[in-house]
Scaffold this active site. Structure first.
Site, PDB file in Angstrom:
ATOM      1  CG  ASP A   1      50.199  68.144  27.091  1.00 30.85           C
ATOM      2  OD1 ASP A   1      49.947  68.102  28.316  1.00 30.85           O
ATOM      3  OD2 ASP A   1      51.279  68.557  26.622  1.00 30.85           O
TER       4      ASP A   1
ATOM      5  CG  ASN B   1      47.493  73.225  22.292  1.00 27.55           C
ATOM      6  OD1 ASN B   1      47.874  73.657  23.371  1.00 27.55           O
ATOM      7  ND2 ASN B   1      48.128  72.266  21.637  1.00 27.55           N
ATOM      8  CD  GLU B   2      47.371  73.259  17.670  1.00 32.32           C
ATOM      9  OE1 GLU B   2      48.444  73.454  18.219  1.00 32.32           O
ATOM     10  OE2 GLU B   2      46.743  72.183  17.740  1.00 32.32           O
TER      11      GLU B   2
ATOM     12  CG  ASP C   1      51.502  71.410   2.308  1.00 30.10           C
ATOM     13  OD1 ASP C   1      51.205  71.587   1.108  1.00 30.10           O
ATOM     14  OD2 ASP C   1      52.342  70.568   2.681  1.00 30.10           O
TER      15      ASP C   1
ATOM     16  N   GLY D   1      53.099  73.030  20.435  1.00 32.27           N
ATOM     17  CA  GLY D   1      52.480  71.920  19.725  1.00 32.27           C
ATOM     18  C   GLY D   1      52.792  71.918  18.239  1.00 32.27           C
ATOM     19  CE1 TYR D   2      51.325  70.796  11.795  1.00 38.27           C
ATOM     20  CE2 TYR D   2      49.050  71.583  11.849  1.00 38.27           C
ATOM     21  CZ  TYR D   2      50.133  71.085  11.148  1.00 38.27           C
ATOM     22  OH  TYR D   2      50.015  70.864   9.796  1.00 38.27           O
TER      23      TYR D   2
ATOM     24  CE  LYS E   1      60.069  72.823  20.280  1.00 41.29           C
ATOM     25  NZ  LYS E   1      60.678  71.800  19.413  1.00 41.29           N
TER      26      LYS E   1
END
EC number: 2.7.1.23
Length: 266
Positions: free
Chosen positions: A51, A123-124, A152, A164-165, A167
Site C-alpha cells: 500500500d 490516506n491521511e 503527541d 492506516g495510522y 486505526k
C-alpha cells in the site's frame, strides 16, 4: 479498449524487481498493451509493492484523474489498495482486457499549510511533535473553536486511510462510501486541568477543519502527507477539507472493500 492501451510501472528498483518488471513488461506487450516510460503518457499506472508504494505512485504521478491506478503486491504482502499479486499478473491483464473489473473512486483530502500551495492526500495527514513535549493545537470546525488539543499529535484521514495510522490510534474503520474525513488524537493529555474529546470524530465532506499550532517551542512539528514527511518549517496553520480530486482504481468484482479489511486484519 484503445483508451487503456498505455501502461506505466511504478516500483522501487533492485536487481530482483528489475527482472520481474522486465517479465511483466513482456507480458503486457504480448497482450497488446503499450509500455511507456513516462507516467504522463500512461492511461494505466501500475504500482508494484504494498500500500505504501501505491500511495507513492499516486503522489509521484500527480494524483491524476484521467487514468486508472492499480496495485500489485509482492510475494507475501497484503494490502487494501492492491488487488493483484505479482505472481498472477496474467490474471490482471486478462481482467483488464476483458473488463472483468470494477472501477472504485477514492476521495482525497486537501491540506493547506500556512495558506500556501495545497497538498493532496489519499490516506491521511498527520502532525506530531518533534521534541519531548506535548504539541498544543487549537482545533476549529468551520471557524468554531472546538477544543485545544495537547498530546503527541493528530491524524486526519480519508475513509480508505482510516485503516492506516488512524486505526492504530483507536480510530474507526470507515466505509469508503461515506463522504467525510476522520480526526483522531494521538496520546492526548487529559486531566483536571486539560481536556480534549478523547476520541475520534467524523466530519462531513463539506466541513473545514482548521488546526492552529500554538508556538510554545514546537515550531517545527513533523507533517506527514500519506507516507511522506513534509520539509515545511514554522508551521502555524493547517486547513483540511475534502477535495473534488478522485483517484480511480480497479478491483476484481469478487473482492469488496470489506472482504479486504477482513483479510488484512482478521
Amino acid at each position: 479498449m484503445a483508451e487503456r492501451q498505455n501502461i506505466f510501472f511504478y516500483y522501487h528498483p533492485d536487481e530482483e524487481m528489475d527482472g520481474k518488471v522486465k517479465a511483466l513488461k513482456k507480458i503486457s506487450s504480448e497482450n497488446g498493451l503499450n509500455v511507456v516510460e513516462n507516467s504522463s503518457d500512461a492511461s494505466i499506472i501500475v504500482s508494484i509493492g504494498g500500500d505504501g508504494t501505491f500511495l507513492q505512485a499516486v503522489r509521484k504521478t500527480g494524483f491524476r484523474q484521467d487514468c486508472i491506478y492499480t496495485g500489485i503486491m509482492r510475494e507475501g504482502q497484503s494490502g487494501l489498495y492492491c488487488d493483484f499479486n505479482i505472481d498472477n499478473f496474467d490474471n490482471m491483464i486478462h481482467s483488464v482486457l476483458h473488463e472483468d473489473l470494477e472501477v472504485r473512486r477514492f476521495p482525497t483530502i486537501k491540506v493547506q499549510i500556512n495558506g500556501e500551495t495545497p497538498f493532496y492526500c489519499l490516506n491521511e495527514v498527520s502532525i506530531r511533535s518533534t521534541i519531548v513535549k506535548t504539541i498544543v493545537i487549537n482545533v476549529c470546525v468551520d471557524g468554531f473553536h472546538f477544543e485545544t488539543f495537547r498530546g503527541d499529535g493528530m491524524i486526519v484521514s480519508t475513509p480508505t486511510g482510516s485503516t492506516g495510522y488512524s486505526k492504530s490510534a483507536r480510530g474507526a474503520v470507515i466505509d469508503p462510501l461515506i463522504h467525510g474525513f476522520q480526526v483522531s488524537e494521538v496520546a492526548s493529555l487529559n486531566n483536571n486541568q486539560y481536556r480534549t474529546l478523547g476520541s475520534s470524530f467524523l466530519l462531513n465532506k463539506d466541513r473545514k477543519l482548521e488546526l492552529e499550532i500554538l508556538q510554545d517551542g514546537n515550531d517545527h512539528p513533523i507533517i506527514s502527507l500519506d507516507n511522506e514527511a513534509s520539509p515545511i518549517k514554522r508551521i502555524q496553520n493547517i486547513d483540511v477539507t475534502m477535495d473534488e480530486t478522485i483517484i480511480k482504481t480497479v478491483k476484481l468484482k469478487n473482492n469488496s472493500y470489506w472482504e479486504r479489511v477482513k483479510r488484512t486484519f482478521l
